[in-house]
Design an enzyme around this catalytic site. Structure first.
Site, PDB file in Angstrom:
ATOM      1  N   CYS A  49      82.770  61.533  33.254  1.00  0.00           N
ATOM      2  CA  CYS A  49      81.998  62.771  33.134  1.00  0.00           C
ATOM      3  C   CYS A  49      81.637  63.013  31.661  1.00  0.00           C
ATOM      4  CB  CYS A  49      82.820  63.946  33.658  1.00  0.00           C
ATOM      5  SG  CYS A  49      81.953  65.509  33.412  1.00  0.00           S
ATOM      6  N   THR A  95      89.882  68.772  30.178  1.00  0.00           N
ATOM      7  CA  THR A  95      88.730  69.610  30.562  1.00  0.00           C
ATOM      8  C   THR A  95      89.055  70.698  31.583  1.00  0.00           C
ATOM      9  OG1 THR A  95      88.135  67.942  32.186  1.00  0.00           O
ATOM     10  CG2 THR A  95      86.992  67.853  30.068  1.00  0.00           C
ATOM     11  N   HIS A 150      98.405  62.507  33.245  1.00  0.00           N
ATOM     12  CA  HIS A 150      97.156  62.620  34.009  1.00  0.00           C
ATOM     13  C   HIS A 150      96.166  61.576  33.454  1.00  0.00           C
ATOM     14  CE1 HIS A 150      93.294  64.150  35.381  1.00  0.00           C
ATOM     15  NE2 HIS A 150      93.948  64.882  36.279  1.00  0.00           N
ATOM     16  N   SER A 207      86.352  68.347  44.083  1.00  0.00           N
ATOM     17  CA  SER A 207      86.216  67.000  44.645  1.00  0.00           C
ATOM     18  C   SER A 207      85.783  67.044  46.119  1.00  0.00           C
ATOM     19  CB  SER A 207      87.543  66.252  44.491  1.00  0.00           C
ATOM     20  OG  SER A 207      88.617  67.072  44.883  1.00  0.00           O
ATOM     21  N   CYS A 221      81.718  69.292  41.622  1.00  0.00           N
ATOM     22  CA  CYS A 221      81.155  69.682  40.322  1.00  0.00           C
ATOM     23  C   CYS A 221      80.167  68.605  39.877  1.00  0.00           C
ATOM     24  CB  CYS A 221      82.273  69.827  39.300  1.00  0.00           C
ATOM     25  SG  CYS A 221      83.156  68.279  39.055  1.00  0.00           S
ATOM     26  N   CYS A 226      85.944  72.424  30.358  1.00  0.00           N
ATOM     27  CA  CYS A 226      84.726  72.495  31.175  1.00  0.00           C
ATOM     28  C   CYS A 226      84.846  73.746  32.036  1.00  0.00           C
ATOM     29  CB  CYS A 226      84.660  71.236  32.022  1.00  0.00           C
ATOM     30  SG  CYS A 226      83.763  71.427  33.541  1.00  0.00           S
ATOM     31  N   ASN A 260      93.183  70.179  42.076  1.00  0.00           N
ATOM     32  CA  ASN A 260      92.348  71.364  41.826  1.00  0.00           C
ATOM     33  C   ASN A 260      92.137  72.166  43.104  1.00  0.00           C
ATOM     34  OD1 ASN A 260      89.316  71.112  42.723  1.00  0.00           O
ATOM     35  ND2 ASN A 260      89.863  69.067  42.004  1.00  0.00           N
ATOM     36  N   GLU A 267      93.025  61.511  32.922  1.00  0.00           N
ATOM     37  CA  GLU A 267      92.080  61.987  31.893  1.00  0.00           C
ATOM     38  C   GLU A 267      92.788  62.119  30.545  1.00  0.00           C
ATOM     39  OE1 GLU A 267      89.875  65.686  32.672  1.00  0.00           O
ATOM     40  OE2 GLU A 267      89.883  66.023  30.518  1.00  0.00           O
TER      41      GLU A 267
HETATM   42  S1  SF4 Z   1      84.876  67.829  33.341  1.00  0.00           S
HETATM   43 FE1  SF4 Z   1      85.807  67.511  35.322  1.00  0.00          FE
HETATM   44  S2  SF4 Z   1      85.550  69.487  36.384  1.00  0.00           S
HETATM   45 FE2  SF4 Z   1      84.115  69.472  34.657  1.00  0.00          FE
HETATM   46  S3  SF4 Z   1      82.172  68.708  35.485  1.00  0.00           S
HETATM   47 FE3  SF4 Z   1      83.300  66.965  34.644  1.00  0.00          FE
HETATM   48  S4  SF4 Z   1      84.428  66.097  36.363  1.00  0.00           S
HETATM   49 FE4  SF4 Z   1      83.811  68.182  36.940  1.00  0.00          FE
END
Ligand code: SF4
Length: 293
Positions: free
Chosen positions: A94, A162, A122, A262, A12, A190, A220, A124
């Site tokens: 990101c 996300t 997690h 990934s 991504c 996302c 994922n 994130e």
């Molecule tokens: S939020 Fe996560 S899945 Fe979405 S673009 Fe960013 S890294 Fe990729």
């Protein structure tokens, strides 16, 4: 044998950006580390290692040089610690994750109790949670509506990891409303993950065999393989082209290819090339959901 690649598959935007930043850092001077594996893909991690980008599991293991922060993001305290140690940080968080972190902090500053819809523990989620706590808020992490704690008083704000499905956000909002609390919702989902999953599901319905490419340690990719298996019994979760055996394709007329967020494009191309060697004909157009209509 037709070979059809899902258009929405593989790395991504956020992962590609983090990889580019790490590769650019490796061309500079001094040591380069990532804090944890940059992505859950053993082939990519090994490739980065060859380029001088080393994985460190903790800041304590890094003595000098540059540290690349992963797309998952980190707590603000991590940047403080890097600075204190005289290390240079390259922030590859990101932008979608940054938005979730900033939304959580903004809700906390407004006095809301912040609910993070996501997977407790997690990285994130830990980063988002830390941003809300640093802004003086209180935080709950919930998997879905059934997890919402009792006795919450307004104001309550909701942000989302996300990669979570929208249904989980909806179940949390519904649970809060049932208790008479109207939350402020920041939908920080996302769409990259949803698009990959939805397209993989549709492709698997027309394929006799599905190749799902990505690290076995990638949640994922594992989820994509589960989704494909529900539609296509001959679903194979593979990490590299070398794993494609002729027996996997015996009697197959349509083989679908998808890959987790990934998985770099080169690994997808290698698998497609291997299937072509075994008699497949790759369709140039690929597969998108519109292809079904
Ligand atoms: S939020 Fe996560 S899945 Fe979405 S673009 Fe960013 S890294 Fe990729």
């Amino acid at each position: 044998m037709r070979v059809i690649k899902a258009k929405n598959s593989g790395a991504c935007y956020g992962v590609r950006r983090a990889l580019d930043m790490a590769e650019a850092a490796s061309k500079g001077v001094g040591e380069v580390h990532t804090l944890g594996e940059l992505i859950h893909n053993p082939g990519v991690v090994a490739h980065l290692e060859q380029q001088g980008v080393h994985v460190a599991m903790s800041i304590d293991d890094i003595q000098s040089g540059t540290v690349v922060i992963r797309s998952h993001g980190v707590a603000p305290a991590v940047f403080d610690k890097l600075l204190q140690k005289g290390l240079t940080a390259i922030d590859a968080t990101c932008p979608h994750v940054l938005r979730a972190q900033r939304s959580a902090a903004a809700l906390a500053r407004e006095g809301c109790h912040v609910i993070v819809v996501g997977e407790e523990g997690h990285p994130e989620v830990e980063g988002i949670k830390a941003h809300a706590l640093d802004a003086g808020g209180t935080v709950s992490v919930v998997a879905d509506g059934s997890d919402v704690p009792e006795g919450l008083q307004a104001p309550v704000g909701v942000v989302v990891q996300t990669t979570q499905p929208e249904a989980k956000l909806c179940s949390v909002v519904a649970a809060l409303r049932e208790r008479g609390v109207e939350p402020q919702v920041k939908n920080t989902i996302c769409t990259a993950t949803q698009m990959r999953q939805s397209e993989a599901r549709s492709l698997a319905t027309i394929a006799d065999a599905m190749m799902v490419i990505g690290g076995r340690n990638s949640s994922n990719t594992t989820r994509l393989a589960e989704i494909c298996s529900e539609q296509c019994a001959r679903t194979y979760h593979i990490e590299s082209a070398e794993e494609v055996e002729p027996s996997m394709l015996a009697g197959v007329e349509v083989v679908g290819i998808t890959a987790g967020a990934s998985t770099p494009t080169s690994q997808i191309d290698d698998v497609a090339g291997r299937i072509e060697e075994l008699g497949g004909i790759l369709e140039e157009d690929g597969f998108s959901e519109e292809s079904c209509s």
